[in-house]
Design a protein around this motif. Structure first.
Motif, short mmCIF file in Angstrom:
data_model
loop_
_atom_site.label_atom_id
_atom_site.label_comp_id
_atom_site.label_asym_id
_atom_site.label_seq_id
_atom_site.Cartn_x
_atom_site.Cartn_y
_atom_site.Cartn_z
N SER A 109 33.26 -32.41 99.48
CA SER A 109 33.59 -31.47 98.42
C SER A 109 32.81 -30.16 98.60
O SER A 109 33.37 -29.06 98.48
N ILE A 110 31.54 -30.27 98.90
CA ILE A 110 30.70 -29.08 99.10
C ILE A 110 31.11 -28.34 100.36
O ILE A 110 31.31 -27.11 100.36
N GLU A 111 31.27 -29.06 101.45
CA GLU A 111 31.55 -28.42 102.74
C GLU A 111 32.92 -27.76 102.78
O GLU A 111 33.17 -26.90 103.62
N ASP A 156 20.94 -32.16 98.45
CA ASP A 156 20.28 -33.47 98.52
C ASP A 156 20.98 -34.33 99.56
O ASP A 156 21.58 -33.82 100.50
N LYS A 157 20.95 -35.62 99.40
CA LYS A 157 21.56 -36.53 100.37
C LYS A 157 23.06 -36.28 100.45
O LYS A 157 23.72 -36.04 99.45
N VAL A 203 24.94 -25.61 95.55
CA VAL A 203 25.40 -25.64 96.94
C VAL A 203 24.38 -24.90 97.80
O VAL A 203 23.93 -23.81 97.44
N LEU A 204 24.02 -25.50 98.91
CA LEU A 204 23.09 -24.86 99.85
C LEU A 204 23.88 -23.97 100.80
O LEU A 204 24.79 -24.44 101.49
N ALA A 205 23.54 -22.70 100.83
CA ALA A 205 24.16 -21.74 101.75
C ALA A 205 23.22 -21.54 102.93
O ALA A 205 22.12 -21.00 102.77
#
Length: 809
Positions: free
Chosen positions: A257-259, A235-236, A206-208
């Motif tokens: 899901s990530i957000e 990624d995309k 996950v990008l923080a």
């Protein structure tokens, strides 16, 4: 920068043109607010840059305050105040035909917190910046706050708090400072270069992304940073292949899901999915924050072995406790330190504030859930626990003691225990709270670590809660005792010399009365209810929880109502009772309490036979900005939690600072307010600490005894379930059951009679205008000791060893 009225006017018009290609005549209030906010942030930018630059160059020790909540409210007013340009800006805008107060109302409260925990964090950030202490906040940038509360047919209804819908003018996105946080996967141990290493594979990345908000110090050049992390895909985030196949939901499934990690403050954790998301949130911001801190530290070219001499990480309650294991992971796995060296750094870097003795808030996570989501972190906690248990075993030779103190036990990871073991300081937030922690709830740990435990009573920033919220009172104080109280709030004690001065009393009363009139207009506009501004404004605004005993308050109101029904000419001072609170979405009993308050309000407010001697109002969607309206007009501050259950409380301090008289149990910081003002200037009721603890220990409390012996209680409780309140019989059956069949966990019935007595005393005291006004002044005079400036000075000296640094421009 030396600002003038003309310069502000010109800068504002240019900003409006640059942002929206508009002039003032065609701009909406929203655009005017956004342009002004952008300009104010620009005015602070040089100080912000210089602050960071000088912290770096001078290699000062910096504090990072980790918290799940930062209840910062609106920032326009406080930023103008701290920059010292409120009046200048007001005059400049007035020349342009713009009302500053109207623009302040446009700003949304930041959806970054819920209650006292988050408001304390915000006050601490303000105090650190104003005291020139290098201190920053670290948390989550929630897309939606807890929820926006609507009251429909008396019930709380939760709708999304889309606080970012018009953007956030104060934040700066720092995508170049983003870090990766890893969840799940497997950990493979291996020997490399004669050293055991651990490789994390098949994880979810996950990008923080950080968003920075300036924290502007008052009347100085310091601008610290509140860094909030947003979860985004690496990624995309759009699967074109799935979309092309008509699988539209799947095309964005991964992105959502990530957000979801940074979507909502405190997702409902009554189901396993909610528990997983909460743990993800906690690790997400902790990992991102620590990675960011270490990256910045290493830019100074200092050896990692000196980390704790330059960095202090403070965890606000148990939510960020995983910081202990995450810092160990980075130091051992990435910096290649030995376990012993890493542990020395970690335990000398991290400090922990405990905010509650309630077991529900001393977080614990099922082992299986924790191990699957954070496999390497779990391994580290296992090793911390193994070593700690060996220490306990060595000291006590008692396996039961080892079991009782184990971080991992009963199928759970106990986060408060991890925080205690992995920190160098553990503090409570009021003298009574700390005493209970040391002698009861955490006695095993206090005995094992006698030097770790200490008290730091909470505080509030007087800049927000007096200078900004109540400027006329603030100005009167300055005219009376000079302005040095602003920098040294303890100097409010000088007002004692004027506590019996009739002229000063009258001026304080006049300001209070004007605030009451203004709030009555707000209530009339919003709710259509007319309020008697000569009535006593009796206010209980705080998070809805059974231990805070909003039910006790409403029971007294019902008793008063029944007395008025029997005797409409009953001699009482008219009273308006205000409530404001949000109940957690999954907390059914709390939500039923809101329904009860609104049901009672509807019945009383529409009963002409009582001659409008009492009214009840539930204030929808309680927030910081609403608190700033209601606290300055309060006559009576309700602080009626069950003794031993409230850690500290801070609304008690805010009301006190604005001249309200407190009705209270001797719980939390109420004890210290009582010690400060004495029994003549606060109204105390209810069981004392030893009585409550004795009942809990001996289990000899029987609520049915009080039901059967006090006809007032019998009538109130019977009327909850007989339809006389205008609702179906079963509407409040759960409250009825909780208080009788379940034996009244928080002693509402036990304290009822004494609470009614205390309320009658309030009525009598208010009749003596001179005495009441003296009490108001006496409370204001003693409130300076509860400024968060004092608290932060203690933290800095006794826990963080952080010193102030003047920023030169």
């Amino acid at each position: 920068m030396d600002l003038t009225k003309d310069l502000i006017k010109n800068d504002f018009k240019k900003k409006l043109m640059n942002l929206y290609s508009e002039d003032i005549t065609e701009s909406s209030k929203l655009h005017l607010y956004l342009a002004l906010g952008s300009l104010v942030r620009e005015y602070a930018s040089e100080k912000w840059m210089k602050t960071n630059e000088q912290y770096y160059k001078k290699q000062v020790k910096q504090v990072y305050y980790f918290s799940m909540e930062f209840l910062i409210g609106r920032l326009l007013g406080s930023n103008l105040l701290n920059l010292g340009i409120t009046d200048l800006c007001r005059e400049a805008l007035k020349d342009l035909g713009i009302n500053l107060s109207e623009l302040e109302e446009i700003e949304n409260d930041a959806g970054l917190g819920n209650g006292g925990l988050g408001r304390l964090a915000a006050c601490f950030l303000d105090s650190m910046a104003s005291l020139e202490i290098p201190g920053h906040g670290c948390g989550i940038r929630y897309d939606y706050g807890l929820f926006e509360q609507k009251i429909i047919n008396g019930y709380q209804v939760e709708i999304p708090d889309n606080w970012l819908r018009q953007g956030n003018v104060w934040e700066v996105r720092k995508e170049d400072k983003a870090v990766i946080v890893k969840f799940g996967g497997t950990v493979i141990p291996a020997f490399e270069n004669d050293r055991l290493s651990f490789k994390h594979e098949n994880y979810e990345a996950v990008l923080a992304v950080p968003y920075d908000t300036p924290v502007i110090g008052y009347n100085n050049n310091t601008v610290n940073t509140l860094r909030l992390w947003s979860a985004q895909t690496i990624d995309k985030d759009f699967d074109l292949d799935s979309f092309s196949k008509g699988e539209y939901s799947k095309a964005v499934e991964h992105k959502y899901s990530i957000e979801s990690i940074s979507q909502v403050l405190y997702p409902d954790d009554t189901r396993i999915e909610g528990k997983i998301l909460r743990l993800k949130q906690q690790y997400f911001f902790v990992s991102a924050g620590i990675q960011s801190i270490i990256r910045r530290f290493k830019k100074n070219k200092l050896p990692i072995s000196l980390f704790n001499e330059y960095i202090s990480i403070h965890i606000n309650d148990t939510h960020p406790s995983v910081a202990v294991a995450e810092l160990m992971r980075i130091l051992v796995d990435e910096e290649n330190l030995s376990w012993e060296d890493a542990w020395h750094i970690t335990t000398n870097t991290i400090a922990y504030t405990n905010h509650t003795i309630l077991s529900e808030a001393l977080e614990k996570w099922p082992i299986d859930l924790f191990k699957k989501l954070l496999p390497r972190i779990f391994m580290i906690i296992e090793e911390i626990n193994r070593r700690f248990c060996n220490e306990v075993r060595e000291k006590y030779k008692d396996e039961k003691k080892v079991y009782d103190m184990s971080i991992i036990a009963d199928g759970n990871v106990k986060m408060a225990y991890l925080a205690i073991v992995g920190s160098h300081s553990v503090n409570g937030v009021a003298k009574l709270h700390t005493e209970i922690l040391k002698n009861k709830e955490l006695a095993n740990f206090a005995n094992f670590y006698p030097l770790k435990f200490n008290n730091k009573t909470n505080g509030i920033t007087h800049r927000r809660w007096l200078m900004e919220a109540n400027p006329k009172l603030s100005n009167l104080i300055t005219e009376t005792i000079g302005s040095d109280w602003i920098a040294t709030p303890n100097n409010l004690i000088k007002l004692l010399a004027f506590s019996k001065d009739k002229s000063f009393q009258d001026n304080v009363h006049r300001i209070k009365q004007n605030n009451k009139i203004n709030f009555a207009k707000y209530v009339k506009d919003k709710y259509g209810i007319a309020i008697d501004t000569d009535s006593i404004y009796d206010i209980q605004v705080k998070r809805l929880h059974s231990y805070k005993r909003q039910v006790l308050n409403i029971f007294n109101i019902l008793d008063l109502y029944y007395r008025l029904k029997e005797n409409p000419n009953l001699d009482i001072i008219p009273r308006t009772f205000f409530f404001g609170a949000k109940a957690a979405p999954g907390y059914y009993l709390a939500k039923q309490t809101i329904k009860l308050i609104n049901t009672v309000a509807n019945k009383i407010n529409n009963d002409n036979s009582i001659n409008e001697k009492i009214k009840v109002l539930f204030l929808e969607n309680y927030s910081v900005s609403l608190a700033e309206k209601i606290i300055p007009c309060a006559d009576v501050s309700e602080q009626i939690s069950t003794t031993t259950k409230e850690a500290s409380g801070t609304s008690n301090m805010k009301f006190m600072m604005n001249g309200a008289v407190t009705i209270a149990t001797l719980d939390g910081a109420n004890v210290e307010i009582y010690d400060a003002v004495g029994s003549d200037n606060i109204v105390i009721f209810g069981m004392k600490k030893d009585e409550v603890l004795a009942y809990e220990k001996n289990k000899n409390y029987h609520s049915y005894d009080l039901y059967n012996s006090d006809p007032r209680l019998k009538r109130i409780l019977d009327n909850l379930v007989n339809g006389s309140l205008g609702v179906i019989n079963s509407e409040f059956s759960d409250i009825h059951k909780y208080l009788l069949a379940n034996n009244d966990e928080y002693f509402v019935l036990k304290d009822f009679a004494d609470y009614v007595r205390a309320q009658n005393r309030i009525d009598q005291l208010y009749r003596n205008k001179s005495k009441w006004r003296e009490m108001c002044v006496y409370n204001i005079a003693h409130s300076g000791i509860f400024s968060s400036d004092n608290t932060i000075k203690q933290y800095s000296k006794e826990i963080w060893n952080a010193k102030g640094i003047h920023v030169d421009i």
